[in-house]
Design a protein around this motif. Structure first.
Motif: not given
Length: 424
Positions: A294-323
């Motif tokens: 989640a602390s990697h300083p890169f963004k998605s070229s598809v959604t524009g999400e940061s690594s932190a955004d992607l990790a947080g959204d996964f947890t929010a939608k699945t209830g599971r920690p990021w991997t």
């Protein structure tokens, strides 16, 4: 190059049929979607690598970049033979345009080998490049025979990177430099444990010595021989590349038998928080490589999400920690969208392979460009390296574990959040 797919197209154009073969569609009809095949271990001991597949695929198809794609998923069941079978089915029955695959050499290698033989472009990740590249050569023991591939392309880090990360972490501790190696009898274990091309030469050069008691079979229930060998070698460090259930067995037996190393740094087994949590207090300060966080300083070229955004959204939608695989599975579809966006005919396998080779982009896991940077000439055409850092699992006061990055000498753009600590 004449491939099975090119022969199928030629036969379709001339009205001839190849006995026992389905004819490939010579062109995608207007309005039809580009077909991506995706092979991953949905079940079996490697299933943790596929935990984010459904989440990532849904997000990709919902994005603007994904609207022109169809994704056909096949379960390898964590079995190399099954992986090859479903890859062939995706090629022949589903007539895919591009194959995607990840999650250890047991998954990537048979799929890539099948695609190369069939003349179908494939992009793979989540396997060190040595077992991926060398393992598919006709004679893996003879470097003079190694040759580049025409359709298979791979991005990830290599054993040279893991050696630098692991030794960087160990040098933060006071140890005797003696390391015990856990290497199974599989593609990963044989590559990592190879005395000439595996970990040993790099560990020797960094001032560490490796005690290797030999290969064991995956899903073993007794690691007494390995524990005794490490005790006899006075090993204060344990490393290896171990599937999750085997590491749980080993670590529980090691503690029961009074083996207390200062550092345990293993690949594969403790990438996932669930694997560490099953160990309870015994999981505290275990360490591993970190390919994405989640602390990697890169963004998605598809959604524009940061690594932190992607990790947080996964947890929010699945209830599971990021991997860690979340980022790399996401990146596979980023690369696929980028490649196919530069191809005028999505049925032209050679054009797709050329487009893959010309890729130069930034993804949520970092830069992906098959430029040959940091690689030997024999692998540079087909392999691209991504950054690697080291992390340690720390037990939280309220329960659960945090993965703290403690070593980043090879990727300073990824910040550390602590220093390496010895096991209690």
């Amino acid at each position: 190059m004449i491939t099975r797919r090119s022969l199928l197209k030629a036969s379709a154009a001339t009205g001839l049929a190849l006995a026992g073969s389905r004819l490939a569609t010579p062109a995608i009809a207007q309005g039809a979607k580009i077909r991506l095949g995706y092979v991953s271990p949905q079940t079996g001991p490697l299933a943790g690598f596929a935990e984010s597949d459904a989440y990532n695929i849904k997000a990709f198809l919902a994005s603007e970049a994904g609207k022109n794609f169809e994704v056909i998923v096949k379960d390898s069941q964590s079995n190399p033979n099954r992986a090859a079978e479903v890859a062939k089915s995706l090629i022949v029955d589903d007539e895919i345009n591009l194959m995607l695959v990840g999650s250890t050499p047991e998954n990537t290698n048979p799929v890539a080998t099948t695609c190369e033989a069939e003349g179908v472009p494939v992009i793979s990740t989540m396997a060190p490049w040595q077992p991926w590249f060398i393992g598919q050569q006709g004679n893996p023991a003879d470097p003079s025979s190694w040759k580049p591939f025409n359709f298979a392309y791979h991005y990830f880090w290599g054993l040279e990177d893991i050696i630098a990360v692991y030794t960087g972490m160990w040098k933060q501790l006071s140890t005797n430099g003696k390391v015990g190696g856990l290497f199974p009898n599989d593609a990963d274990g044989n590559a990592w444990g190879d005395p000439k091309n595996g970990l040993k030469p790099g560990l020797d050069a960094a001032g560490f010595s490796l005690a290797d008691p030999g290969r064991y079979q995956n899903l073993s229930d007794d690691f007494t021989a390995q524990v005794n060998a490490f005790k006899a070698a006075n090993a204060e460090i344990v490393t290896g590349v171990v599937i999750p259930p085997d590491f749980t067995t080993f670590w529980n037996q090691a503690r029961q038998q009074g083996f207390k190393p200062k550092a345990v740094t293993v690949a594969k087994a403790i990438l996932f928080p669930q694997s560490v949590e099953t160990l309870g207090d015994a999981g505290h300060n275990l360490s591993s490589e970190v390919w994405w966080s989640a602390s990697h300083p890169f963004k998605s070229s598809v959604t524009g999400e940061s690594s932190a955004d992607l990790a947080g959204d996964f947890t929010a939608k699945t209830g599971r920690p990021w991997t860690q695989p979340i980022g790399f599975v996401h990146s596979l579809f980023e690369v696929a969208a980028n490649v196919m966006g530069r191809v005028s005919d999505p049925t032209n396998a050679e054009a797709i392979a050329t487009a893959i080779a010309a890729t130069d982009m930034t993804t949520v896991v970092g830069k992906v460009a098959w430029s040959g940077a940091g690689l030997p000439p024999f692998a540079g055409k087909n392999v691209c390296k991504t950054p690697l850092v080291g992390g340690q699992w720390r037990k939280k006061a309220g329960g659960g574990f945090d993965l703290v990055i403690v070593e980043n000498a090879g990727a300073a753009e990824i910040p550390t959040a602590g220093k390496m600590e010895a096991l209690a």
